[in-house]
Design a protein around this motif. Structure first.
Motif, PDB file in Angstrom:
ATOM      1  N   ARG A   1      40.824  29.822  45.434  1.00 44.84           N
ATOM      2  CA  ARG A   1      39.378  29.952  45.230  1.00 44.84           C
ATOM      3  C   ARG A   1      39.080  30.882  44.052  1.00 44.84           C
ATOM      4  O   ARG A   1      38.190  30.600  43.234  1.00 44.84           O
ATOM      5  CB  ARG A   1      38.714  30.488  46.501  1.00 44.84           C
ATOM      6  CG  ARG A   1      37.189  30.508  46.445  1.00 44.84           C
ATOM      7  CD  ARG A   1      36.592  31.251  47.609  1.00 44.84           C
ATOM      8  NE  ARG A   1      36.886  32.668  47.544  1.00 44.84           N
ATOM      9  CZ  ARG A   1      36.236  33.532  46.768  1.00 44.84           C
ATOM     10  NH1 ARG A   1      35.284  33.117  45.960  1.00 44.84           N
ATOM     11  NH2 ARG A   1      36.557  34.806  46.780  1.00 44.84           N
ATOM     12  N   LEU A   2      39.831  31.970  43.944  1.00 46.83           N
ATOM     13  CA  LEU A   2      39.615  32.905  42.845  1.00 46.83           C
ATOM     14  C   LEU A   2      40.021  32.285  41.506  1.00 46.83           C
ATOM     15  O   LEU A   2      39.382  32.532  40.474  1.00 46.83           O
ATOM     16  CB  LEU A   2      40.398  34.204  43.090  1.00 46.83           C
ATOM     17  CG  LEU A   2      39.803  35.106  44.178  1.00 46.83           C
ATOM     18  CD1 LEU A   2      40.803  36.201  44.558  1.00 46.83           C
ATOM     19  CD2 LEU A   2      38.496  35.730  43.695  1.00 46.83           C
ATOM     20  N   LEU A   3      41.073  31.484  41.517  1.00 42.42           N
ATOM     21  CA  LEU A   3      41.466  30.791  40.284  1.00 42.42           C
ATOM     22  C   LEU A   3      40.393  29.791  39.861  1.00 42.42           C
ATOM     23  O   LEU A   3      40.111  29.643  38.666  1.00 42.42           O
ATOM     24  CB  LEU A   3      42.811  30.089  40.473  1.00 42.42           C
ATOM     25  CG  LEU A   3      44.024  31.018  40.575  1.00 42.42           C
ATOM     26  CD1 LEU A   3      45.282  30.227  40.892  1.00 42.42           C
ATOM     27  CD2 LEU A   3      44.212  31.808  39.273  1.00 42.42           C
ATOM     28  N   GLU A   4      39.787  29.116  40.829  1.00 45.56           N
ATOM     29  CA  GLU A   4      38.654  28.242  40.508  1.00 45.56           C
ATOM     30  C   GLU A   4      37.521  29.048  39.875  1.00 45.56           C
ATOM     31  O   GLU A   4      36.880  28.597  38.926  1.00 45.56           O
ATOM     32  CB  GLU A   4      38.142  27.556  41.778  1.00 45.56           C
ATOM     33  CG  GLU A   4      38.948  26.378  42.230  1.00 45.56           C
ATOM     34  CD  GLU A   4      38.271  25.648  43.381  1.00 45.56           C
ATOM     35  OE1 GLU A   4      38.174  24.404  43.311  1.00 45.56           O
ATOM     36  OE2 GLU A   4      37.837  26.317  44.340  1.00 45.56           O
ATOM     37  N   TYR A   5      37.289  30.230  40.416  1.00 49.71           N
ATOM     38  CA  TYR A   5      36.182  31.064  39.950  1.00 49.71           C
ATOM     39  C   TYR A   5      36.346  31.450  38.481  1.00 49.71           C
ATOM     40  O   TYR A   5      35.363  31.500  37.736  1.00 49.71           O
ATOM     41  CB  TYR A   5      36.084  32.328  40.813  1.00 49.71           C
ATOM     42  CG  TYR A   5      34.783  33.068  40.643  1.00 49.71           C
ATOM     43  CD1 TYR A   5      33.639  32.651  41.309  1.00 49.71           C
ATOM     44  CD2 TYR A   5      34.688  34.178  39.815  1.00 49.71           C
ATOM     45  CE1 TYR A   5      32.433  33.308  41.154  1.00 49.71           C
ATOM     46  CE2 TYR A   5      33.495  34.850  39.648  1.00 49.71           C
ATOM     47  CZ  TYR A   5      32.373  34.413  40.324  1.00 49.71           C
ATOM     48  OH  TYR A   5      31.177  35.071  40.151  1.00 49.71           O
ATOM     49  N   VAL A   6      37.582  31.715  38.067  1.00 50.90           N
ATOM     50  CA  VAL A   6      37.812  32.108  36.672  1.00 50.90           C
ATOM     51  C   VAL A   6      38.245  30.934  35.800  1.00 50.90           C
ATOM     52  O   VAL A   6      38.542  31.102  34.619  1.00 50.90           O
ATOM     53  CB  VAL A   6      38.856  33.254  36.570  1.00 50.90           C
ATOM     54  CG1 VAL A   6      38.395  34.466  37.358  1.00 50.90           C
ATOM     55  CG2 VAL A   6      40.240  32.798  37.032  1.00 50.90           C
ATOM     56  N   GLY A   7      38.290  29.724  36.381  1.00 54.74           N
ATOM     57  CA  GLY A   7      38.583  28.531  35.599  1.00 54.74           C
ATOM     58  C   GLY A   7      40.050  28.271  35.323  1.00 54.74           C
ATOM     59  O   GLY A   7      40.398  27.628  34.330  1.00 54.74           O
ATOM     60  N   LEU A   8      40.935  28.712  36.222  1.00 54.76           N
ATOM     61  CA  LEU A   8      42.379  28.546  36.000  1.00 54.76           C
ATOM     62  C   LEU A   8      43.059  27.718  37.080  1.00 54.76           C
ATOM     63  O   LEU A   8      44.286  27.684  37.159  1.00 54.76           O
ATOM     64  CB  LEU A   8      43.062  29.928  35.930  1.00 54.76           C
ATOM     65  CG  LEU A   8      42.667  30.845  34.774  1.00 54.76           C
ATOM     66  CD1 LEU A   8      43.402  32.176  34.903  1.00 54.76           C
ATOM     67  CD2 LEU A   8      42.985  30.200  33.430  1.00 54.76           C
ATOM     68  N   GLU A   9      42.278  27.029  37.922  1.00 52.40           N
ATOM     69  CA  GLU A   9      42.877  26.328  39.060  1.00 52.40           C
ATOM     70  C   GLU A   9      43.859  25.237  38.635  1.00 52.40           C
ATOM     71  O   GLU A   9      44.824  24.941  39.351  1.00 52.40           O
ATOM     72  CB  GLU A   9      41.791  25.740  39.964  1.00 52.40           C
ATOM     73  CG  GLU A   9      41.015  24.554  39.390  1.00 52.40           C
ATOM     74  CD  GLU A   9      39.872  24.974  38.477  1.00 52.40           C
ATOM     75  OE1 GLU A   9      39.058  24.093  38.133  1.00 52.40           O
ATOM     76  OE2 GLU A   9      39.785  26.169  38.115  1.00 52.40           O
ATOM     77  N   SER A  10      43.660  24.659  37.463  1.00 56.69           N
ATOM     78  CA  SER A  10      44.569  23.594  37.011  1.00 56.69           C
ATOM     79  C   SER A  10      45.916  24.147  36.554  1.00 56.69           C
ATOM     80  O   SER A  10      46.857  23.384  36.343  1.00 56.69           O
ATOM     81  CB  SER A  10      43.934  22.802  35.862  1.00 56.69           C
ATOM     82  OG  SER A  10      43.745  23.628  34.724  1.00 56.69           O
ATOM     83  N   LEU A  11      46.024  25.451  36.437  1.00 57.21           N
ATOM     84  CA  LEU A  11      47.254  26.087  35.943  1.00 57.21           C
ATOM     85  C   LEU A  11      47.964  26.875  37.038  1.00 57.21           C
ATOM     86  O   LEU A  11      48.847  27.678  36.745  1.00 57.21           O
ATOM     87  CB  LEU A  11      46.917  27.027  34.777  1.00 57.21           C
ATOM     88  CG  LEU A  11      46.210  26.394  33.580  1.00 57.21           C
ATOM     89  CD1 LEU A  11      45.786  27.471  32.583  1.00 57.21           C
ATOM     90  CD2 LEU A  11      47.114  25.372  32.901  1.00 57.21           C
ATOM     91  N   LEU A  12      47.630  26.645  38.294  1.00 55.80           N
ATOM     92  CA  LEU A  12      48.104  27.526  39.366  1.00 55.80           C
ATOM     93  C   LEU A  12      49.618  27.596  39.481  1.00 55.80           C
ATOM     94  O   LEU A  12      50.168  28.627  39.901  1.00 55.80           O
ATOM     95  CB  LEU A  12      47.488  27.122  40.702  1.00 55.80           C
ATOM     96  CG  LEU A  12      48.074  25.947  41.492  1.00 55.80           C
ATOM     97  CD1 LEU A  12      47.554  25.986  42.936  1.00 55.80           C
ATOM     98  CD2 LEU A  12      47.729  24.624  40.851  1.00 55.80           C
TER      99      LEU A  12
END
Length: 256
Positions: free
Chosen positions: A134-145
């Motif tokens: 969820r936090l990665l989505e918030y900062v726009g990095l979810e595709s790079l997890l």
């Protein structure tokens, strides 16, 4: 309301006084900037607040309670998180794992539960992964997890460091030169992210930054240090025209 207050803060290194009797108050829910020329004591100030250095004199209070003599992880637990001027990520770990490190202070399972893989520990780990995503989505990095942190572009590494800091659930977020090394597009994206963190999450933000455009656009409140002392404080319009600030940055002739 003041959330963070320092009183008569002093730090010496040998015969050099890096922070000299500073009194500063930071309003809750606002974005404050600490600015000043190189060597003004800004990063030393952050290191004192976060327990990396111990002050020689003075008080530091969060929500009216002293945080002096606490270790850095204890200060983080009480609600102060930070990023660093030089990015400090776990480069060989994935993006997701880096954020999960920040969540660690809120996990209840101890070493025993982790080693035995108890059901309660597995459930908590699953919740931790979901929160990290969820936090990665918030900062726009979810595709790079699943990417290694050290493989990310520079601007993405900065956002990952912010996500990891947010994972600690801070009341106060300290950003040490967050725009350093960023290109103009990345800087614009960073400004938008910082505004969202304040507006949507209600976190008090204190930043050190040399990019004056960013400082003036973001800040509700600006404090100016020079040679370890506070020389000015106010809203951006006041700071922009303050003769002492102009002198500190550009020299005495520029302020006349």
């Amino acid at each position: 309301m003041t959330i963070l207050r320092v009183t008569n803060l002093v730090k010496r290194f040998g015969g050099l006084v890096c922070v000299d009797g500073i009194d500063l108050s930071f309003p809750e829910g606002k974005i404050s900037a600490v600015i000043g020329p190189n060597g003004a004591g800004k990063t030393t100030f952050f290191n004192l607040i976060t327990g990396i250095y111990s002050p020689d004199e003075g008080r530091i209070e969060l929500d009216g309670k002293s945080i002096l003599n606490l270790k850095p992880h204890q200060i983080t637990e009480r609600g102060i998180a930070r990023t660093f001027q030089n990015i400090r990520l776990f480069g060989s770990m994935t993006v997701l794992e880096n954020v999960m490190v920040g969540l660690h202070i809120h996990l209840k399972a101890g070493l025993f539960g982790t080693l035995l893989r108890l059901p309660s520990n597995r459930a908590e780990e699953n919740r931790s992964q979901e929160e990290a995503y969820r936090l990665l989505e918030y900062v726009g990095l979810e595709s790079l997890l699943n990417e290694q942190a050290n493989s990310l572009p520079y601007g993405a590494q900065r956002r990952l460091e912010i996500a990891r800091a947010l994972a600690t659930k801070p009341k106060v977020l300290l950003l040490d030169e967050p725009a350093a090394g960023m290109n103009p597009r990345e800087t614009v994206e960073l400004i938008g992210l910082i505004k969202r963190i304040r507006q949507e999450l209600g976190i008090t933000i204190i930043l050190i930054e040399h990019d004056m455009r960013l400082v003036m656009e973001l800040s509700d409140h600006i404090l100016v240090l020079d040679y370890g002392t506070k020389i000015a404080e106010g809203v951006p319009e006041e700071i922009r025209s303050n003769p002492r600030v102009i002198e500190a940055y550009l020299g005495k002739s520029a302020a006349q």
